[in-house]
Every structure is written in C-alpha cells, then in structure tokens.
Enzyme design. Structure first.
Site, PDB file in Angstrom:
ATOM      1  N   THR A  92     -21.396 -16.334  30.558  1.00  0.00           N
ATOM      2  CA  THR A  92     -20.155 -15.366  29.964  1.00  0.00           C
ATOM      3  C   THR A  92     -20.711 -14.208  29.101  1.00  0.00           C
ATOM      4  OG1 THR A  92     -18.527 -16.950  30.378  1.00  0.00           O
ATOM      5  CG2 THR A  92     -18.179 -15.609  28.376  1.00  0.00           C
TER       6      THR A  92
ATOM      7  N   VAL B  73      -8.743 -22.217  34.149  1.00  0.00           N
ATOM      8  CA  VAL B  73      -8.969 -21.304  33.015  1.00  0.00           C
ATOM      9  C   VAL B  73      -9.553 -21.847  32.040  1.00  0.00           C
ATOM     10  CG1 VAL B  73      -7.637 -19.590  31.756  1.00  0.00           C
ATOM     11  CG2 VAL B  73      -6.770 -19.979  34.034  1.00  0.00           C
ATOM     12  N   GLY B  74     -10.510 -21.425  31.567  1.00  0.00           N
ATOM     13  CA  GLY B  74     -11.382 -21.704  30.319  1.00  0.00           C
ATOM     14  C   GLY B  74     -11.023 -21.091  29.060  1.00  0.00           C
ATOM     15  N   ASP B  75     -11.771 -21.252  28.047  1.00  0.00           N
ATOM     16  CA  ASP B  75     -11.532 -20.743  26.774  1.00  0.00           C
ATOM     17  C   ASP B  75     -11.308 -19.033  26.680  1.00  0.00           C
ATOM     18  OD1 ASP B  75     -14.405 -20.834  27.386  1.00  0.00           O
ATOM     19  OD2 ASP B  75     -14.613 -19.830  25.225  1.00  0.00           O
TER      20      ASP B  75
END
Ligand code: ASP
Length: 294
Positions: A164, A193-195
């Site tokens: 990322t 969906v991540g952080d």
C-alpha cells in the site's frame, strides 16, 4: 512554516530482489521530491499528498493503482482516502475498479459528491458522471508472477500484507493533509475492504495535531483506529515519531497485528514506525536532502 513531506510504499516482508526494492525506493524518492517542490512553491499539503500518491500509484511494484493485487476472483478492487487537516474534510472510495488513480477519485468525492465515502455501484456511477478516466483491468494488472499467482477462492484469506502507498505533508501555511491508496491484500475476498479508506484507520489529518497514513494488516489496523490514535498521542505532547512508535505498540499488544505508519505533526516534525521486516519510506524537510529508508 517549514514544509515537510513523508511517503511510504507499504509495510511487509519485502523479501524481494534488490531491483524490486530499488524500484519501490525510487518511487518513494520521486514522490517526495515532486511533493516537496509543490510545497516549496506555495502549493497546499492536500495537493502535495495527492500528487505524491499518484506517483506511487503508477509504480508497478507497489500495491495501488497500477500494480494492485487482484482479489480471489481475479478482479482489482482498490480503496483510497484523502483528508484535509484544515477542516477535517475527507473523501474516500472502496472496491473501485478500472481507475489508474483511486486517490484522485477520492479527492473528487470529497469536493464534488456531497458525501464523504462512496462504494460499489454508486462509486462507479459517480466516476462515470464526472467523466473520471477509466482503464481496462489489464492496465492495472502488471505482468508479475508474484502478483498474478493462481488464486483459490475457497482458501481462507491469510494475514497477507500488500505494498500500500501513502503520503502526509505540512505546507508553508502550517496546513496538514494525508492520503492512502491500496489494492488491498493478496487473495482477498471480493468485496473485502481494509483499513485504508476508513477515516482514522488508513489515514487521518487534523491541523491541531498531525497527519498520518497507515499500512499493514488492515483487519488489525482498523480495530485500533490507528491513524487517529497517532493524532491523539501527538495531542498529549508526543512527537510524530514517538506517537507512531506508541501506536505500533498498541497494535501489537492489543491485536498481535503488524503494520507501519508515517506522520507529520503540526510542528513539522516527521515520524515513522513499523513492526514488519521493512517499509520503504522517504521524506524531505524544507530544502534539506531527501532521506530514503526501508
Ligand atoms: N492495509 C492494507 C489493507 O489491509 C494493506 C497494506 O497496507 O499493505 O488493505
């Protein structure tokens, strides 16, 4: 105010070739230089973090925009968040497909959608309505064995980390901004969906304290709302560096998770911390030379 910018290319194992690591570090340095130049010319922190992240999104070895990991179904679903420390305004998108620069779409969400966060069909419709540039998925999937591994939809997703990207900055006027963009974790389920696009988790920016971007195992990072936590630590008097280190300790002790952080505080001090093997990063303060590390 002295300008400052710090960027990252994702916290993880980084057990990769020298060449690959070199490409990631070069992209971080390029993003830092471009952001710094914009800041030195009186540009806003918000413009600088968007510009820096678009450069990182173009780097094929990083997991954002071009070079994102496909999910378990072979699609590329990306998440991004941008935040303005002046008034806490934000724009986010999740699970967006077929765009080269998710961070710029998040910025348009912030200014033009009347909302903060768009996902799925609605995000697609918004992108089309504002004629945001779309691209075929092939343009995002780079020819890379490491990324295009055969995925198994029945396999339970592991605590995989991506590469990322993120950037935080302070401008000549003392304004802070933060941006994070990701293709998410390897072999993630469709719709995961991540952080990264979650305000306070993937990023946070508040002129009163700090601007922060996070990376790492999203399922853990979001549980400790890690970026806002860094801002809160700065609010108690810690420097950007100590606040990042403290937040990583909280992540580790409360969830056993791994990740990394970059931050710049309202006094213009940059900081970073990670508990993974590596995290490519780069920063510049004023006109001092660009620093690169991992
Ligand atoms: N935090 C990102 C996510 O969980 C992955 C990463 O930072 O590499 O989607």
């Amino acid at each position: 105010m002295t300008v400052a910018i710090i960027v990252h290319g994702g916290a993880g194992g980084w057990n990769v070739s020298e060449e690959r690591l070199g490409q990631a570090l070069q992209a971080c340095a390029d993003a830092t230089k471009a952001g710094r130049e914009l800041l030195m010319n009186g540009g806003s922190a918000l413009d600088a973090v968007e510009l820096a992240v678009t450069i990182l999104e173009d780097c094929p070895v990083l997991d954002a925009g071009r070079g994102s990991y496909p999910n378990a179904e072979g699609d590329v679903e990306m998440d991004a968040l941008i935040m303005d420390g002046r008034d806490l305004s934000m724009g986010a998108i999740a699970a967006i497909q077929r765009v080269r620069h998710p961070i710029s779409l998040a910025r348009r969400v912030m200014h033009e959608s009347g909302h903060n966060f768009l996902v799925g069909k609605g995000a697609d419709a918004f992108a089309d309505r504002i004629a945001f540039p779309r691209c075929p998925v092939e343009e995002l999937l780079v020819d890379d064995d490491r990324k295009l591994i055969q995925h198994d939809q029945d396999e339970v997703p592991t605590a995989a980390l991506g590469d990322t990207v993120g950037a935080v900055a302070i401008d000549l006027f003392g304004n802070l901004a933060a941006a994070t963009s990701t293709g998410g974790t390897r072999n993630k389920r469709a719709g995961r969906v991540g952080d990264s696009p979650l305000v306070g988790s993937g990023a946070y920016a508040d002129n009163w304290t700090a601007a922060v971007s996070a990376t790492g195992y999203g399922e853990a990072l979001m549980r400790v709302v890690i970026s806002k936590r860094v801002c809160d630590f700065v609010g108690t008097g810690l420097s950007a560096r100590s606040a990042c280190e403290s937040a990583i300790r909280v992540l580790e002790e409360r969830t056993g998770g791994t990740g990394g952080l970059i931050a710049v505080d309202a006094r213009g001090r940059v900081g970073w911390a990670f508990n993974t093997q590596a995290m490519p990063y780069s920063y510049a303060v004023g006109d001092e030379s660009v620093v690169i590390g991992h």
